[in-house]
Design a protein around this motif. Structure first.
Motif, PDB file in Angstrom:
ATOM      1  N   SER A 287      40.542  36.605 -19.895  1.00 51.45           N
ATOM      2  CA  SER A 287      39.120  36.301 -19.781  1.00 51.45           C
ATOM      3  C   SER A 287      38.448  35.999 -21.113  1.00 51.45           C
ATOM      4  O   SER A 287      37.260  35.717 -21.146  1.00 51.45           O
ATOM      5  CB  SER A 287      38.385  37.457 -19.101  1.00 51.45           C
ATOM      6  OG  SER A 287      38.488  38.624 -19.886  1.00 51.45           O
TER       7      SER A 287
ATOM      8  N   ARG B 250      37.008  31.372 -23.135  1.00 55.11           N
ATOM      9  CA  ARG B 250      35.726  30.708 -23.372  1.00 55.11           C
ATOM     10  C   ARG B 250      34.862  31.518 -24.333  1.00 55.11           C
ATOM     11  O   ARG B 250      34.190  30.954 -25.200  1.00 55.11           O
ATOM     12  CB  ARG B 250      34.990  30.509 -22.058  1.00 55.11           C
ATOM     13  CG  ARG B 250      35.740  29.710 -21.005  1.00 55.11           C
ATOM     14  CD  ARG B 250      35.542  28.235 -21.149  1.00 55.11           C
ATOM     15  NE  ARG B 250      36.083  27.503 -20.014  1.00 55.11           N
ATOM     16  CZ  ARG B 250      36.163  26.189 -19.949  1.00 55.11           C
ATOM     17  NH1 ARG B 250      35.741  25.442 -20.934  1.00 55.11           N
ATOM     18  NH2 ARG B 250      36.677  25.586 -18.873  1.00 55.11           N
ATOM     19  N   GLY B 251      34.880  32.823 -24.167  1.00 49.47           N
ATOM     20  CA  GLY B 251      34.073  33.663 -25.047  1.00 49.47           C
ATOM     21  C   GLY B 251      34.518  33.594 -26.494  1.00 49.47           C
ATOM     22  O   GLY B 251      33.703  33.566 -27.411  1.00 49.47           O
TER      23      GLY B 251
ATOM     24  N   TRP C 252      33.347  30.335 -27.936  1.00 50.19           N
ATOM     25  CA  TRP C 252      31.915  30.436 -28.217  1.00 50.19           C
ATOM     26  C   TRP C 252      31.674  31.112 -29.566  1.00 50.19           C
ATOM     27  O   TRP C 252      30.905  30.642 -30.402  1.00 50.19           O
ATOM     28  CB  TRP C 252      31.242  31.200 -27.089  1.00 50.19           C
ATOM     29  CG  TRP C 252      29.801  31.509 -27.301  1.00 50.19           C
ATOM     30  CD1 TRP C 252      29.267  32.717 -27.659  1.00 50.19           C
ATOM     31  CD2 TRP C 252      28.690  30.603 -27.192  1.00 50.19           C
ATOM     32  NE1 TRP C 252      27.893  32.619 -27.761  1.00 50.19           N
ATOM     33  CE2 TRP C 252      27.523  31.338 -27.483  1.00 50.19           C
ATOM     34  CE3 TRP C 252      28.585  29.252 -26.869  1.00 50.19           C
ATOM     35  CZ2 TRP C 252      26.259  30.761 -27.471  1.00 50.19           C
ATOM     36  CZ3 TRP C 252      27.329  28.672 -26.849  1.00 50.19           C
ATOM     37  CH2 TRP C 252      26.181  29.423 -27.148  1.00 50.19           C
TER      38      TRP C 252
ATOM     39  N   TYR D 185      27.175  34.868 -24.352  1.00 51.44           N
ATOM     40  CA  TYR D 185      28.160  34.415 -23.386  1.00 51.44           C
ATOM     41  C   TYR D 185      28.739  35.617 -22.651  1.00 51.44           C
ATOM     42  O   TYR D 185      29.215  36.569 -23.266  1.00 51.44           O
ATOM     43  CB  TYR D 185      29.291  33.650 -24.074  1.00 51.44           C
ATOM     44  CG  TYR D 185      30.307  33.109 -23.102  1.00 51.44           C
ATOM     45  CD1 TYR D 185      30.129  31.868 -22.522  1.00 51.44           C
ATOM     46  CD2 TYR D 185      31.409  33.862 -22.734  1.00 51.44           C
ATOM     47  CE1 TYR D 185      31.035  31.368 -21.599  1.00 51.44           C
ATOM     48  CE2 TYR D 185      32.329  33.379 -21.818  1.00 51.44           C
ATOM     49  CZ  TYR D 185      32.130  32.135 -21.262  1.00 51.44           C
ATOM     50  OH  TYR D 185      33.029  31.651 -20.342  1.00 51.44           O
ATOM     51  N   ASN D 186      28.721  35.561 -21.332  1.00 50.25           N
ATOM     52  CA  ASN D 186      29.327  36.599 -20.502  1.00 50.25           C
ATOM     53  C   ASN D 186      30.362  35.956 -19.593  1.00 50.25           C
ATOM     54  O   ASN D 186      30.010  35.224 -18.673  1.00 50.25           O
ATOM     55  CB  ASN D 186      28.256  37.316 -19.662  1.00 50.25           C
ATOM     56  CG  ASN D 186      27.247  38.043 -20.535  1.00 50.25           C
ATOM     57  OD1 ASN D 186      27.620  38.828 -21.397  1.00 50.25           O
ATOM     58  ND2 ASN D 186      25.970  37.772 -20.320  1.00 50.25           N
ATOM     59  N   GLY D 187      31.630  36.229 -19.856  1.00 48.84           N
ATOM     60  CA  GLY D 187      32.695  35.590 -19.110  1.00 48.84           C
ATOM     61  C   GLY D 187      33.210  36.443 -17.968  1.00 48.84           C
ATOM     62  O   GLY D 187      32.712  37.532 -17.695  1.00 48.84           O
ATOM     63  N   LYS D 188      34.226  35.905 -17.282  1.00 52.73           N
ATOM     64  CA  LYS D 188      34.937  36.644 -16.252  1.00 52.73           C
ATOM     65  C   LYS D 188      36.399  36.250 -16.340  1.00 52.73           C
ATOM     66  O   LYS D 188      36.755  35.332 -17.097  1.00 52.73           O
ATOM     67  CB  LYS D 188      34.358  36.350 -14.868  1.00 52.73           C
ATOM     68  CG  LYS D 188      34.301  34.877 -14.495  1.00 52.73           C
ATOM     69  CD  LYS D 188      33.661  34.700 -13.124  1.00 52.73           C
ATOM     70  CE  LYS D 188      33.618  33.219 -12.746  1.00 52.73           C
ATOM     71  NZ  LYS D 188      33.054  33.016 -11.386  1.00 52.73           N
ATOM     72  N   TRP D 189      37.261  36.889 -15.569  1.00 50.36           N
ATOM     73  CA  TRP D 189      38.693  36.729 -15.841  1.00 50.36           C
ATOM     74  C   TRP D 189      39.251  35.386 -15.396  1.00 50.36           C
ATOM     75  O   TRP D 189      40.286  34.951 -15.883  1.00 50.36           O
ATOM     76  CB  TRP D 189      39.479  37.878 -15.221  1.00 50.36           C
ATOM     77  CG  TRP D 189      39.845  37.715 -13.783  1.00 50.36           C
ATOM     78  CD1 TRP D 189      39.120  38.103 -12.702  1.00 50.36           C
ATOM     79  CD2 TRP D 189      41.046  37.132 -13.268  1.00 50.36           C
ATOM     80  NE1 TRP D 189      39.775  37.789 -11.549  1.00 50.36           N
ATOM     81  CE2 TRP D 189      40.967  37.203 -11.858  1.00 50.36           C
ATOM     82  CE3 TRP D 189      42.174  36.555 -13.840  1.00 50.36           C
ATOM     83  CZ2 TRP D 189      41.970  36.718 -11.022  1.00 50.36           C
ATOM     84  CZ3 TRP D 189      43.175  36.070 -13.007  1.00 50.36           C
ATOM     85  CH2 TRP D 189      43.066  36.153 -11.621  1.00 50.36           C
TER      86      TRP D 189
ATOM     87  N   GLU E 271      35.888  30.842 -15.611  1.00 54.18           N
ATOM     88  CA  GLU E 271      34.739  31.222 -16.434  1.00 54.18           C
ATOM     89  C   GLU E 271      33.732  30.082 -16.545  1.00 54.18           C
ATOM     90  O   GLU E 271      34.106  28.909 -16.496  1.00 54.18           O
ATOM     91  CB  GLU E 271      35.201  31.561 -17.854  1.00 54.18           C
ATOM     92  CG  GLU E 271      36.103  32.755 -17.978  1.00 54.18           C
ATOM     93  CD  GLU E 271      36.499  32.971 -19.421  1.00 54.18           C
ATOM     94  OE1 GLU E 271      36.029  33.938 -20.023  1.00 54.18           O
ATOM     95  OE2 GLU E 271      37.265  32.141 -19.949  1.00 54.18           O
TER      96      GLU E 271
ATOM     97  N   ARG F  75      31.488  27.483 -18.564  1.00 54.90           N
ATOM     98  CA  ARG F  75      31.756  26.828 -19.845  1.00 54.90           C
ATOM     99  C   ARG F  75      30.867  27.378 -20.956  1.00 54.90           C
ATOM    100  O   ARG F  75      31.289  27.535 -22.094  1.00 54.90           O
ATOM    101  CB  ARG F  75      31.507  25.329 -19.729  1.00 54.90           C
ATOM    102  CG  ARG F  75      32.454  24.582 -18.827  1.00 54.90           C
ATOM    103  CD  ARG F  75      31.985  23.158 -18.622  1.00 54.90           C
ATOM    104  NE  ARG F  75      32.832  22.469 -17.664  1.00 54.90           N
ATOM    105  CZ  ARG F  75      33.674  21.500 -17.980  1.00 54.90           C
ATOM    106  NH1 ARG F  75      33.759  21.083 -19.217  1.00 54.90           N
ATOM    107  NH2 ARG F  75      34.417  20.928 -17.051  1.00 54.90           N
TER     108      ARG F  75
END
Length: 284
Positions: free
Chosen positions: A63, A66-67, A70, A149-153, A156, A158
């Protein structure tokens, strides 16, 4: 202004020249986060001076892609961040109008642009009432240093999605998406995602996984339009055979999962319509 492009990828050799020749025309710097490519993606990327390849640390986890990108873009003091995937390319009018597009994005907000799904073709995009048509996605953000930025597994976003957006009309610019151009490759990729979710979360019901990816099946009702020839000017289009070959590593990974967990573990998934995967059941 300092414009930084960010892209996560793994084994995208078929798209590299299309993607890289596009994004480098509008960015001062491009950061690519590689997740263990075993093809020649990295070798191809190294031909572009503006592109820096970073390898995903195993400790970062799925996950973090993307983070991490960023954070790296901010490390380069980016004022504007453009998030493009490796199987995408900016239309020619986007490149020509890029300064105008940036000028339309207030500080802290995102630009959503028309995402053109090239449908079973390199020159025709799906243009009907389906979920794939008339789709706008976040591609650019004017970073004010405050959004997070708050992602997920998996799947995600962009870019940070807790701020405002500006929609860019197609006459100013859009983004080609070539994932659907080779339908066989697309079905392999989506089957891989189904298997990945099954492997990552043993408690998730198979029916739920199938529902999530049901839109990726062929409904046989697609209406397509030919892309404006001006959009293609100076765009390097990928090769359909190379797109197909570049995704076969996913078949090998699915094979490994089937050998590890057994055919029965995946029996209910909507993957067996794909010849390359159904052949695994016979061989194993």
């Amino acid at each position: 202004m300092k414009i930084v492009g960010i892209t996560p990828l793994k084994n995208e050799s078929a798209f590299i020249n299309t993607y890289a020749s596009s994004i480098t025309q509008v960015c001062d710097k491009v950061i690519v986060l590689d997740d263990g490519s075993t093809d020649n993606s990295i070798e191809l990327l190294e031909k572009y001076d503006k592109i820096e390849v970073i390898t995903l640390d195993d400790n970062d986890g799925w996950s973090a892609k993307r983070g991490k990108l960023w954070d790296l873009a901010r490390d380069y003091s980016a004022t504007h961040i453009i998030a493009l995937d490796a199987d995408e390319a900016l239309t020619n009018n986007t490149i020509k109008n890029f300064d105008t597009i940036l000028g339309k994005i207030p500080s802290g907000q995102r630009a959503t642009m028309h995402w053109l799904p090239m449908w079973k073709s390199l020159h025709h995009y799906r243009n009907d009432n389906s979920v794939w048509s008339n789709s706008f996605k976040d591609f650019i953000i004017h970073d004010d240093g405050k959004v997070n930025y708050n992602g997920k597994w998996i799947h995600e976003p962009r870019l940070p999605n807790n701020n405002g957006t500006v929609r860019i009309p197609l006459e100013l610019g859009g983004v080609f998406h070539f994932q659907f151009s080779s339908w066989s490759a697309f079905q392999i990729k989506q089957s891989w995602y189904r298997c990945l979710e099954r492997v990552r979360d043993h408690t998730k019901p198979i029916a739920q996984i199938n529902r999530t990816y049901s839109i990726t099946l062929d409904d046989g009702n697609a209406i397509v339009s030919e892309a404006n020839s001006g959009w293609y000017e100076n765009v390097v289009t990928p090769d359909l055979e190379e797109i197909y070959n570049s995704t076969l590593w996913r078949v090998e990974e699915i094979k490994g999962w089937i050998e590890q967990y057994g055919v029965e573990y995946f029996n209910g998934l909507n993957i067996w319509h794909v010849k390359e995967i159904n052949d695994l059941k016979i061989k194993i």
